[in-house]
Design a protein around this motif. Structure first.
Motif, PDB file in Angstrom:
ATOM      1  N   ASN A   8       0.841  -1.209   0.000  1.00 52.07           N
ATOM      2  CA  ASN A   8       0.000   0.000   0.000  1.00 52.07           C
ATOM      3  C   ASN A   8       0.868   1.248   0.000  1.00 52.07           C
ATOM      4  O   ASN A   8       1.873   1.299   0.687  1.00 52.07           O
ATOM      5  CB  ASN A   8      -0.890   0.019   1.257  1.00 52.07           C
ATOM      6  N   HIS A   9       0.454   2.244  -0.725  1.00 54.08           N
ATOM      7  CA  HIS A   9       1.103   3.575  -0.787  1.00 54.08           C
ATOM      8  C   HIS A   9       2.519   3.541  -1.343  1.00 54.08           C
ATOM      9  O   HIS A   9       3.233   4.526  -1.278  1.00 54.08           O
ATOM     10  CB  HIS A   9       1.132   4.257   0.600  1.00 54.08           C
ATOM     11  N   GLU A  10       2.988   2.388  -1.800  1.00 48.36           N
ATOM     12  CA  GLU A  10       4.333   2.333  -2.389  1.00 48.36           C
ATOM     13  C   GLU A  10       4.284   1.484  -3.649  1.00 48.36           C
ATOM     14  O   GLU A  10       3.411   0.628  -3.777  1.00 48.36           O
ATOM     15  CB  GLU A  10       5.335   1.709  -1.405  1.00 48.36           C
ATOM     16  N   ALA A  11       5.236   1.719  -4.529  1.00 48.49           N
ATOM     17  CA  ALA A  11       5.310   0.886  -5.730  1.00 48.49           C
ATOM     18  C   ALA A  11       6.610   0.090  -5.687  1.00 48.49           C
ATOM     19  O   ALA A  11       7.555   0.481  -4.998  1.00 48.49           O
ATOM     20  CB  ALA A  11       5.275   1.774  -6.963  1.00 48.49           C
TER      21      ALA A  11
END
Ligand code: GTP
Ligand code: MG
Length: 555
Positions: free
Chosen positions: A115-118
């Motif tokens: 979540n919230h990161e790639a």
């Protein structure tokens, strides 16, 4: 007893039997003779590279049940070897019997979605074990047994050595404590192999080889990992074009020089390591150095890494040191002791500067062993004379040829003990004419200095270079002063006989342990150093004598 132990470690590490050494066969000429000991440096390297290519590195929860873990992984194929270690968490090195197992393992491994990161979807062989299902991986068990990857603190080493019964045993014990373990060497090759996967994006046929103390036999647990990006194996590189008729060649980018080419390759690979290399942090490209490199920390292994390219001479130096270290067990023992002594007194440092490097110190020990009345080591010129046609090696115009078949080497009957050699080493360099002479292991005797550097050690394969050019007069003076002090200490009976209560808990430092005690000059700090130039050594000795006297009284 202790000797036997070191011998077996040595045999395990080098595949070299020391059974034919002088201790067992006095007054006889001998050659190294063993089944496995004949493996050349490159054969050993190739074997370990191949093992690493079949291996993965897995971050595990602390309380992983080893049996379940192995059961789970063995669905991909037979497992040859597995060990655990700690480094910012628990890790497992798993070596499969066949490379095909990795294909299956990769197919069953997920790219994480966070979540919230790639994430960069790079399928490396650095994995994490997750346990989200009902399977209880801990099963109430304690953490798996971890193999140490770092060495003990110097104070603990001093205590350990003080319990030994002779200086020879102390030297053997230090070597055994400090040397790289088989597991640590595997991990070093695995880290190289993981990096190769990154470099392979551009050069699928490249190899990344460890060199320096990771492979030359003189590595201490915790030493840096020197790596070399080898592009020589790329097929077609040495392909001869037919004299007549049609042929094809690759169109390539061109650079002004070999150095410029190395710099651009390292720049790009360094960028990939930085952007896509899992676990690689603090990447620095040091491309203007004499030998351009990319430096970074590999967190999962805890190794400080230096990646170079086009560094074949350093590889040859590693091979030479490996060969010298395998000829006689006293070589490695003495090198480990001298390097430890030098580090304890800040003669060497992990920070680059005007200090003597570990590499220079090692060459100084080899030279000393060539200079014994009955030489323990042959000269490099002699090793060149023994070389066969396949050993021929010329790198950038420098002749780097020397024998690879150790069975051709005849050693002489030197029976000196490690204690004698340590004492003589300090005496040898206490009186060496550093102002006039250069240390030369090719000739095995000192030569007139060709330049004014305080310390001149001829580079064995690039004769025009001085491997200790960086060393200033002050550092050399400190080295000589400490050699004098140590030689003197080893002559004093109080220092060099074990306490009668050795092994009973009353273990004031003596022998090699006393030589490793910090000298007062370091504690006094820079400010007081000038004034107290001669005082610290005697203060230190006074303190040590005092502690030895107290020990006598108590016992
Ligand atoms: P550690 O201090 O344990 O890392 O020892 P090391 O032998 O690995 O030394 P270092 O990491 O400084 O260098 C790696 C290798 O590069 C050495 O083993 C040598 O083969 C080579 N090397 C280092 N310094 C020099 C030098 O001044 N001249 C030459 N020709 N080679 C060097
Ligand atoms: Mg190194």
């Amino acid at each position: 007893k202790c000797f036997k132990k070191v011998d077996s470690c040595f045999q395990r590490k080098f595949g070299t039997s020391t059974a034919a050494t002088k201790t067992d066969a006095p007054n006889k000429k001998y050659t190294i003779d063993s089944k496995d000991g004949n493996k050349s440096f490159y054969t050993v390297q190739e074997e370990k590279i191949e093992q690493a290519e079949r291996s993965v590195l897995i971050s595990c929860p602390a309380k992983t049940n080893e049996k379940k873990f192995l059961n789970y992984l063995s669905r991909h194929g037979d497992i040859n070897k597995c060990f655990f270690y700690e480094s910012y968490g628990t890790y497992a090195v798993v070596e499969f019997s066949n490379k095909e197992s990795l294909v299956s393992l990769h197919e069953g491994t997920a790219i994480p979605s966070i979540n919230h990161e790639a994430t960069v979807p790079f399928k490396s062989r650095l994995l994490s074990l997750r346990n989200t299902g009902p399977v209880d991986m801990s099963n109430g068990q304690s953490a798996p047994q971890c193999q140490p990857q770092t060495t003990i603190h110097i104070n603990d080493l001093i205590q350990r050595l003080s319990k030994e019964n002779s200086i020879d045993q102390q030297i053997s014990s230090l070597t055994e404590t400090y040397q790289l373990t088989e597991e640590n060497v595997c991990l070093r090759f695995l880290v190289c192999s993981l990096l190769k996967d990154i470099a392979a994006a551009y050069f699928p046929e490249c190899t990344i080889r460890p060199f320096g103390s990771s492979v030359n036999g003189f590595g201490k647990l915790g030493c840096d990992l020197d790596m070399f990006l080898d592009l020589d194996g790329i097929s077609g590189r040495n392909l001869k074009r037919p004299k007549a008729g049609l042929s094809l060649e690759y169109q390539t980018k061109r650079s002004a020089s070999e150095r410029a080419c190395t710099q651009s390759i390292l720049s790009v690979i360094g960028e990939c390591v930085d952007q896509f290399g899992p676990g690689c942090v603090g990447v620095q490209k040091i491309l203007q150095a004499r030998c351009p490199l990319v430096r970074f920390a590999h967190q999962p292994s805890g190794f400080q890494c230096d990646l170079t390219a086009n560094n074949r001479v350093a590889m040859k130096s590693s091979e030479l040191l490996y060969l010298y270290g395998g000829l006689d067990r006293r070589v490695r023992c003495l090198v480990f002791s001298v390097r430890c002594w030098a580090r304890a007194h800040s003669i060497t440092s992990s920070i680059p500067g005007a200090w003597i490097s570990n590499f220079s110190l090692t060459v100084m020990v080899l030279f000393f062993l060539q200079r014994r009345t009955i030489p323990i080591l042959p000269t490099l010129d002699h090793l060149k004379e023994l070389a066969g046609p396949l050993d021929k090696s010329v790198i950038e115009g420098n002749d780097c040829t020397f024998v690879s078949d150790v069975t051709k080497i005849q050693l002489q009957d030197n029976t000196e003990t490690l204690e004698q050699l340590l004492q003589e080493f300090f005496e040898f360099y206490s009186t060496f004419a550093f102002n006039r002479m250069s240390i030369n292991i090719r000739k095995g005797r000192e030569q007139n200095k060709p330049e004014v550097s305080p310390l001149h050690i001829q580079n064995p394969f690039e004769p025009a270079l001085n491997v200790s050019k960086n060393v200033n007069g002050t550092q050399l003076e400190r080295f000589v002063a400490l050699c004098r002090e140590s030689a003197w200490m080893l002559q004093q009976r109080e220092f060099n006989v074990p306490h009668s209560g050795s092994g009973t808990g009353n273990n004031a430092p003596w022998g090699l342990a006393a030589l490793l005690m910090p000298s007062v000059s370091q504690v006094a700090g820079v400010k007081g150093r000038k004034k107290r130039k001669r005082e610290p050594a005697s203060e230190r000795i006074k303190g040590l004598l005092e502690s030895l006297k107290n020990r006598e009284v108590k016992s």
